[in-house]
Design a protein around this motif. Structure first.
Motif, PDB file in Angstrom:
ATOM      1  N   GLY A 137     -35.525  41.430 -16.266  1.00 22.75           N
ATOM      2  CA  GLY A 137     -35.325  40.015 -16.564  1.00 22.75           C
ATOM      3  C   GLY A 137     -35.412  39.128 -15.343  1.00 22.75           C
ATOM      4  N   GLY A 138     -34.895  39.592 -14.230  1.00 21.33           N
ATOM      5  CA  GLY A 138     -34.953  38.808 -12.995  1.00 21.33           C
ATOM      6  C   GLY A 138     -36.364  38.653 -12.478  1.00 21.33           C
ATOM      7  N   SER A 146     -38.025  36.040 -14.721  1.00 21.63           N
ATOM      8  CA  SER A 146     -37.526  34.676 -14.533  1.00 21.63           C
ATOM      9  C   SER A 146     -38.016  34.048 -13.228  1.00 21.63           C
ATOM     10  CB  SER A 146     -35.996  34.654 -14.582  1.00 21.63           C
ATOM     11  OG  SER A 146     -35.467  35.388 -13.508  1.00 21.63           O
ATOM     12  N   THR A 147     -38.352  34.858 -12.236  1.00 22.40           N
ATOM     13  CA  THR A 147     -38.889  34.298 -10.997  1.00 22.40           C
ATOM     14  C   THR A 147     -40.366  33.957 -11.100  1.00 22.40           C
ATOM     15  OG1 THR A 147     -39.379  36.495 -10.120  1.00 22.40           O
ATOM     16  CG2 THR A 147     -37.237  35.536  -9.551  1.00 22.40           C
TER      17      THR A 147
END
Length: 177
Positions: free
Chosen positions: A37-38, A41-42
């Motif tokens: 997820g990280g 999201s970036t």
């Protein structure tokens, strides 16, 4: 007594195993979101590739679980895995439909708010209201082209095949152990 083809299919599908496979699929989804997820999201990787990998992993491991728990033969595992992938397709379509309905509602309310804001201001008589179209920004300008429809159909067939193969592989692994 001769049973029909649909009755034979219903007798071979193990609903408890499919339900447990669905739970495993949801767990795989949460693990994937927590893990990647990280990164998504970036914006450092392609979101469509992530979604594709997650769908294949969910279907494969969920149907493999259904095949291990509820099947003795490869064909039964293939049926259980195919049924699980069909359920996941239906639920995913429902969620996507609800999200699209919400996006269109939000877009309409933003458009209405901006139109009323511009028309009530002093400058509103000299400036036209801004045109806000979120759906074209989110889905692209050609979201309903013939090529996209063909890709969706091919993707759904691919998901059904992956589900069946996962279930069959689960039954095969169960027979090896």
């Amino acid at each position: 007594m001769d049973e029909g083809y649909v009755t034979q299919l219903n007798n071979r599908i193990n609903l408890l195993a499919v339900f447990l496979g669905l739970i495993v699929s949801i767990i795989i989804l949460f693990i994937g979101v927590a893990t990647f997820g990280g990164v998504i999201s970036t914006g450092t990787s392609n979101t469509l590739i992530y979604i594709g990998i997650m769908i294949v992993a969910m279907i494969f491991f969920g149907s493999g679980t259904a095949g291990i728990l509820g099947s003795k033969k490869f064909y039964d595992g293939f049926l259980n895995g195919g049924f699980l992938s069909l359920i996941l397709i239906i639920f995913s379509s429902l969620v996507i439909g609800i999200l699209l309905f919400a996006v269109v509602g939000i877009e309409a309310s933003i458009n209405t708010a901006l139109n009323s804001l511009v028309s009530t201001s002093i400058i509103g008589s000299f400036v036209s209201a801004p045109s806000v179209n979120l759906t074209s920004n989110i889905f692209g300008s050609n979201s309903f082209s013939f090529q996209n429809i063909i890709e969706i159909i091919i993707g759904l067939v691919f998901i059904m095949i992956i589900g069946g193969l996962g279930g069959g592989l689960g039954a095969y692994i169960k027979n090896l152990i």
